[in-house]
Structures are given as C-alpha cells and as structure tokens.
Design an enzyme around this catalytic site. Sequence first.
Site, PDB file in Angstrom:
ATOM      1  N   SER A  23     -68.084 -47.568-107.684  1.00  0.00           N
ATOM      2  CA  SER A  23     -69.224 -47.828-108.566  1.00  0.00           C
ATOM      3  C   SER A  23     -70.023 -49.035-108.093  1.00  0.00           C
ATOM      4  O   SER A  23     -69.475 -49.977-107.528  1.00  0.00           O
ATOM      5  CB  SER A  23     -68.724 -48.082-109.990  1.00  0.00           C
ATOM      6  OG  SER A  23     -69.823 -48.337-110.835  1.00  0.00           O
ATOM      7  N   MET A  73     -75.319 -58.722-110.421  1.00  0.00           N
ATOM      8  CA  MET A  73     -76.553 -57.984-110.700  1.00  0.00           C
ATOM      9  C   MET A  73     -76.902 -58.065-112.194  1.00  0.00           C
ATOM     10  O   MET A  73     -78.067 -57.963-112.559  1.00  0.00           O
ATOM     11  CB  MET A  73     -76.398 -56.498-110.345  1.00  0.00           C
ATOM     12  CG  MET A  73     -75.655 -56.195-109.051  1.00  0.00           C
ATOM     13  SD  MET A  73     -76.616 -56.568-107.615  1.00  0.00           S
ATOM     14  CE  MET A  73     -77.735 -55.208-107.640  1.00  0.00           C
ATOM     15  N   CYS A 131     -66.229 -55.956-115.239  1.00  0.00           N
ATOM     16  CA  CYS A 131     -67.340 -56.733-114.666  1.00  0.00           C
ATOM     17  C   CYS A 131     -67.043 -58.209-114.955  1.00  0.00           C
ATOM     18  O   CYS A 131     -66.791 -58.565-116.103  1.00  0.00           O
ATOM     19  CB  CYS A 131     -68.677 -56.317-115.286  1.00  0.00           C
ATOM     20  SG  CYS A 131     -70.015 -57.420-114.791  1.00  0.00           S
ATOM     21  N   GLY A 245     -62.214 -53.592-100.321  1.00  0.00           N
ATOM     22  CA  GLY A 245     -62.190 -53.905 -98.891  1.00  0.00           C
ATOM     23  C   GLY A 245     -61.802 -52.771 -97.970  1.00  0.00           C
ATOM     24  O   GLY A 245     -61.502 -53.021 -96.802  1.00  0.00           O
ATOM     25  N   GLY A 266     -66.942 -49.211-101.149  1.00  0.00           N
ATOM     26  CA  GLY A 266     -68.248 -49.695-101.607  1.00  0.00           C
ATOM     27  C   GLY A 266     -68.906 -50.586-100.580  1.00  0.00           C
ATOM     28  O   GLY A 266     -69.805 -50.167 -99.846  1.00  0.00           O
ATOM     29  N   THR A 267     -68.426 -51.823-100.482  1.00  0.00           N
ATOM     30  CA  THR A 267     -69.047 -52.829 -99.611  1.00  0.00           C
ATOM     31  C   THR A 267     -69.152 -52.364 -98.156  1.00  0.00           C
ATOM     32  O   THR A 267     -70.143 -52.667 -97.478  1.00  0.00           O
ATOM     33  CB  THR A 267     -68.262 -54.158 -99.717  1.00  0.00           C
ATOM     34  OG1 THR A 267     -68.262 -54.549-101.090  1.00  0.00           O
ATOM     35  CG2 THR A 267     -68.878 -55.254 -98.877  1.00  0.00           C
TER      36      THR A 267
HETATM   37  C1  DHB Z   1     -71.665 -56.258-111.577  1.00  0.00           C
HETATM   38  C2  DHB Z   1     -70.790 -55.431-112.231  1.00  0.00           C
HETATM   39  C3  DHB Z   1     -69.464 -55.394-111.824  1.00  0.00           C
HETATM   40  O1  DHB Z   1     -68.552 -54.613-112.435  1.00  0.00           O
HETATM   41  C4  DHB Z   1     -69.042 -56.185-110.768  1.00  0.00           C
HETATM   42  O2  DHB Z   1     -67.766 -56.152-110.380  1.00  0.00           O
HETATM   43  C5  DHB Z   1     -69.926 -57.022-110.130  1.00  0.00           C
HETATM   44  C6  DHB Z   1     -71.235 -57.040-110.538  1.00  0.00           C
HETATM   45  C7  DHB Z   1     -73.071 -56.373-111.994  1.00  0.00           C
HETATM   46  O3  DHB Z   1     -73.753 -55.404-112.337  1.00  0.00           O
HETATM   47  O4  DHB Z   1     -73.550 -57.503-111.997  1.00  0.00           O
END
Ligand code: DHB
Length: 306
Positions: A23, A73, A131, A245, A266-267
């Site tokens: 995600s 974000m 998050c 990672g 992801g990254t």
């Molecule tokens: C954001 C959301 C996340 O779950 C995370 O791990 C890092 C950033 C975000 O939208 O800022």
Amino acid sequence: MKNTRLMVNLAGLKLANPTMLASGVLGYSAETLETIVEGGAGAVVTKSVGLKPRSGYANPTVVQVDCGLVNAMGLPNPGIDEFVREIREAKAVLSVPLIVSVYGFSENEYAVVAKKAVNAGADVVELNVSCPHVKETGSEIGQNPEVLSKVVRKVKAAVEKPVFVKLSPNVTSIADIAEAAAKAGANALTAINTVKAMAIDPETTMPILSNRVGGLSGPAVKPIAVRCVYEIFERVKVPIIGCGGVASWRDAVEFLLAGASAVQIGTAIATEGSNVFGKVTQGIDAYLKRKDFKSVGEVVGLSHRS
Ligand code: DHB
C-alpha cells in the site's frame, strides 16, 4: 501456463505468485495498478482510503536517507465515495486480486469504508492500523490491543470478504498485537508498516519533512520486518504477509523462511522499477527448483525448526 510451484493460497485468495504491491506506492488509480500487474505482481494493494477526502501534508513529504525513504504524506486520498469508481475500474481490468487499504478515525468509519470498498469490488480489505504519524488513526489504533480488536470485529461483521490487518513495528510486542488481531478475526496479518523516523537538514537546521516525523521504508527496515514476521509466526496461526525492504528474491525468501506466506514490495519500485515483481518471482522459482522444494508453501516458516 501457470507455474504451480509459485502458487499461494492466502486466506482463500489464490495468487499466481507470492509477490504483492504494498500500500502507498502507485496504488491511487486503476491505470497505475495495471502497470504493477504487468510488472508481475500476484496481487495489488491500493493507497489507503478513508471516509472523507484528505489533501495530506504540505511538501516535502518524502526524503531519501541512507538505506531507505522517510515519508509523511498525511494519508492524502479522494475519500471512499470518489474512490469506488477507481475500485470498479481496477476490478474490471485487473487479472489479480484487488486489496483495498482502508483507514478510519473510529471503528465505525473503518467498517463503513470497508463495506463501500467491498461493494465496489474489493476482494480483500487491508486495515491500515499502523500509519505512524496521522493523529487518531493508524498506529494510534494499532498500538492498543483493545481498540484494535474492536476495529477488526466491527469490520469483520460489516464485510464478507477477507480482512487483512497491517501491523506497526512501533510497539513493545508485535506478537501481542498480532494475537489481538487474530483473535478478533483477522484473516491475514501484514508485517510491517513503516518505522517512525525523521531526518534533519544541517544547513537549514530544521527537520526536512513538513510534518517533521515520518515513516522509514526500504532496505534499512528489512531486518526489523523479518524479526517481526518471525515473532508473529511463533505466536499465531494466521497467514502472514512480509513487508519491508524486499528488493530481491533473497529478501523475499528470507521473509518466507521467517514465516511469511507472501511478500509485499513498495519502496524497491522506486529503485528497480515495476518489473521488480517479475524478477523477484523468477528468483524465488529458481531457488525452489535448485533446493528441490515443490512449492512456496514448503519453505514458509522453515527457519523455525530446531
Ligand atoms: C503514510 C501512511 C502510512 O501508513 C505510512 O506508513 C507512511 C505514510 C502517509 O500517508 O503519510
């Protein structure tokens, strides 16, 4: 032809291979999700969506650090009522399971958003209870076993599709939290979300991100994530999705051996491109063949034997 060695059954979900889009990365639209599937992903997870639209934080929202990225974000998203269009479109064009990541500011919000996502075509909902920096959601829910249990129960009662729970590493015992989620009915656990982090610029003398604090992802977090998966596997029977990672087949195999049934990426898309899914999958296949394993399932949790 399907390669049966690579096939995974994850909480009833059939994946052609054990790699999935994590995600938050390119998960905003049907079009970008399609690119990821073309790159070889066995399933995709959208960016987290909530009940109401959010514009997120001001820039800068991402900073590159040694061995990874720190981002904050602020959960920008168009809100579920707008996002259902994207879900419907994605469902119509994608050949792999579609997992919609959901957040809320209350148990009820999580349930309402999850229900709308499933009604629009989501095959699974993944609860973002991790998050690391948006107040009153994310890890503020996922760090408290009682609150987390209530959220999972409420969502489970609202939807008839599998519910995955994405856990935070920013806790004293991730196994305790995993157990709470499993007892409340989680069908799979994703471990881990980002590690709370920050970066400061010596020239400006100030934190780089506008939110100051963010979440660290990429190679730096992999050993933390592998340890978390290992601890969760020792405690619960629910399938685990490793995340943190993964950039190569070796990283993915490490997670499988720790106890993950699949991995999210992801990254590494930023460094390797969207073909990373295909490359990791091919590498896993070559490893299984070389070691004479008949399936991915045979290596899941193999490092736990004495
Ligand atoms: C954001 C959301 C996340 O779950 C995370 O791990 C890092 C950033 C975000 O939208 O800022």
